[in-house]
Design a protein around this motif. Sequence first.
Motif, PDB file in Angstrom:
ATOM      1  N   HIS A   4       4.746 -15.654   7.639  1.00 29.79           N
ATOM      2  CA  HIS A   4       4.381 -16.271   6.356  1.00 29.79           C
ATOM      3  C   HIS A   4       5.148 -15.597   5.224  1.00 29.79           C
ATOM      4  CE1 HIS A   4       1.682 -12.809   6.470  1.00 29.79           C
ATOM      5  NE2 HIS A   4       1.214 -13.057   5.258  1.00 29.79           N
ATOM      6  N   HIS A  43       5.650  -9.225   4.222  1.00 29.76           N
ATOM      7  CA  HIS A  43       6.090  -9.728   5.530  1.00 29.76           C
ATOM      8  C   HIS A  43       7.503 -10.313   5.488  1.00 29.76           C
ATOM      9  CE1 HIS A  43       2.132  -9.486   7.661  1.00 29.76           C
ATOM     10  NE2 HIS A  43       1.758  -9.341   6.396  1.00 29.76           N
ATOM     11  N   ASP A 100      -0.865 -12.535   9.652  1.00 29.14           N
ATOM     12  CA  ASP A 100      -2.107 -12.369   8.898  1.00 29.14           C
ATOM     13  C   ASP A 100      -2.998 -13.578   9.159  1.00 29.14           C
ATOM     14  OD1 ASP A 100      -0.996 -10.096   7.938  1.00 29.14           O
ATOM     15  OD2 ASP A 100      -0.906 -10.714   5.833  1.00 29.14           O
ATOM     16  N   HIS A 114       4.275 -13.963   2.409  1.00 28.59           N
ATOM     17  CA  HIS A 114       3.852 -12.834   1.565  1.00 28.59           C
ATOM     18  C   HIS A 114       4.927 -11.748   1.567  1.00 28.59           C
ATOM     19  CE1 HIS A 114      -0.713 -13.890   1.519  1.00 28.59           C
ATOM     20  NE2 HIS A 114      -0.069 -14.381   0.475  1.00 28.59           N
ATOM     21  N   HIS A 167      -4.673 -18.239   7.012  1.00 31.90           N
ATOM     22  CA  HIS A 167      -4.515 -17.169   6.035  1.00 31.90           C
ATOM     23  C   HIS A 167      -4.515 -17.802   4.643  1.00 31.90           C
ATOM     24  CE1 HIS A 167      -3.391 -13.252   4.668  1.00 31.90           C
ATOM     25  NE2 HIS A 167      -2.130 -13.501   4.424  1.00 31.90           N
TER      26      HIS A 167
HETATM   27 ZN   LIG Z   1      -0.429 -12.134   4.075  1.00 33.55          ZN
END
Ligand SMILES: [Zn+2]
Length: 278
Positions: A54, A59, A185, A56, A133
């Motif tokens: 993902h 990451h 996540d 974020h 998430h």
């Molecule tokens: Zn995350």
Amino acid sequence: MARAHGFSILGIEVRGLSIGGIETCIDLPGFGVAFDVGRAPEHVIARPTVLFTHGHMDHMGGAAYHCALRGLRRLPPPTYVVGHENVAAFGELFAAWRKLDRSTLEHELVAIGPGEEHAIGPRLVARPFRSLHRAPCQGYALVERRTRLRADLAGLPQAEIRAARSRGEEVTDVVEDIRVAFCGDTLIDVVDREEVVRTAKLLILEVTFLDDRVSPAEAREKGHVHLDEVCERADLFQNEAILVTHFSARYGPADIRKILEARLPATLRDRVVPFIPS
Ligand SMILES: [Zn+2]
Ligand SMILES: [Zn+2]
């Protein structure tokens, strides 16, 4: 700050680190892939394929740096696998970096989602599954395909197997081995919903919150797993080993070990290993 570290589990070398909100990079050199590159530690520059869960920052923040360092070292252009939801923004990020960096940042960008797969090697594929998430997120199963002698031919004399083959029969079956599943996540619901998560030989599962400093309800609001939710589902996990990771920075390594030891039920304690500096 925790340093990158590595060890072997079920014969699989795992390097990297994962601290909630700070940095996640799970590097599997034996498979030639890494999951997520939050800040691009040195060892992951050698990895030609990164499977991103993902968008974020912790990451994906190291993606352009990973690409630039591979270019600098004249390594082949990497392959980045992302979910369909993120492919446009990922492309724009690299377009902006090309302007800033005055470089080509060459790579192959692959968008896949649940129901699709990406070939990593002749016998290894990555198969995404839906994690849940706050941002669109997908986990990946690493699936190894191998052939074995057809079950009904096992134990028969070689001559009979040769005869079957010469009659034009297929004498082998293809079997799939789910070697690793990494959820990224996620809410704990991914364990209930996805069979590959429960059956992968090695499950790599985020367990961001471990005790009542953050309640399970708060963990859900934040889009993460709480240890209580893992304990409640102890009977669901069929994995040979579970690497738990992505702990909140509020827990120190000694804390993590102590809490897991005290709270995990006996059926999980022997199989659960925390991914923290030793
Ligand atoms: Zn995350
Ligand atoms: Zn995270």
